[in-house]
Design a protein around this motif. Structure first.
Motif: not given
Length: 261
Positions: A166-182, A139-151
């Motif tokens: 349960a890792y596979a399901a959690k990882l897929q959910d994580l990607v979704k939440r990251f993308r919603e955030l940015v 949230e601090l960074a977004l006003p200055a630039g644009t998120i182009k990727g998540i490593l």
């Protein structure tokens, strides 16, 4: 109230300066990348002179929330933080993107299981909230630039009988939440492989977590998997050495450029 507001604006503007006479580039020319996961994303390599070399088009968001030229260690999760993959990644992407400045947002937390990367989760190992702390930095960074990727580089703390299934399901959910955030449903997400060292055989659970990361590309679009084949550890059979981190940075960059070709 007006005075308080003006003070806030002034403080906010100050946090987004490289130096008093060096303003940030325009938002469309400032490409941001999240560095998330556990210690092998934070980096534990021994810092050398080359890791302190500055590229004026590769910046890092400091612990204090200021943009400065990127030098290792980028992270601050633990005192052991050292060379990681982020700086090399940033340099390669900058070279491939004339006129663009790269902004690295280090948020990895050593030892953190994937379950700590969700809203409200507390990680006792560092007495922090990995997801919530990362959100504040985004949230601090977004006003200055644009998120182009998540490593992303994580998995060691989930490679056990209790968590691995349960890792596979959690990882897929994580990607979704990251993308919603940015606010980017197609933001490239790149997952790196855990250290695969000859003198440290994997358990079945580690194989399971690795397979979940490999299979991510089959289930979630705009994702990539980066192999760690042939890389060496720093002597502890867990963390890569500095040369390996730099090579990982090259592999992440190649994966990103292929995804966005």
């Amino acid at each position: 109230m007006i005075r308080s507001f003006l003070l806030f604006v002034a403080a906010f503007a100050t946090s987004f300066s490289i130096a008093a006479d060096s303003p940030l580039p325009s938002k469309d020319k400032f490409h941001l990348f999240l560095l998330v996961g556990q210690s092998n994303m934070a980096g534990r390599g021994v810092v050398e002179a080359q890791d302190k070399a500055v590229n004026p088009r590769v910046l890092m968001l400091t612990k204090e929330g200021q943009w400065t030229p990127a030098v290792d260690p980028l992270h601050f999760d633990k005192t052991a933080a050292g060379v990681g993959l982020g700086k090399t990644f940033g340099q390669i992407i900058a070279e491939a993107s004339p006129g663009v400045t790269i902004g690295l947002i280090p948020c990895a937390v050593g030892g953190s299981p994937i379950d700590t990367w969700k809203p409200g989760a507390f990680y006792s190992g560092t007495k922090t909230h990995p997801w919530d702390d990362m959100v504040k930095r985004v949230e601090l960074a977004l006003p200055a630039g644009t998120i182009k990727g998540i490593l992303w580089h994580q998995g060691e703390s989930d490679s056990n009988k209790e968590l691995a299934p349960a890792y596979a399901a959690k990882l897929q959910d994580l990607v979704k939440r990251f993308r919603e955030l940015v606010k980017s449903p197609d933001a490239p997400f790149i997952a790196g492989q855990m250290g695969k060292f000859e003198d440290a055989p994997w358990s079945p659970e580690k194989e399971m977590v690795d397979q979940a990361s490999r299979d991510l590309t089959k289930h979630v679009p705009h994702t990539a998997f980066v192999t760690a084949e042939g890389l060496k550890h720093k002597g502890d059979k867990v963390h890569f050495d500095a040369a390996a981190y730099r090579e990982l940075g090259k592999r992440y960059a190649a994966a990103y450029l292929k995804l966005t070709k």
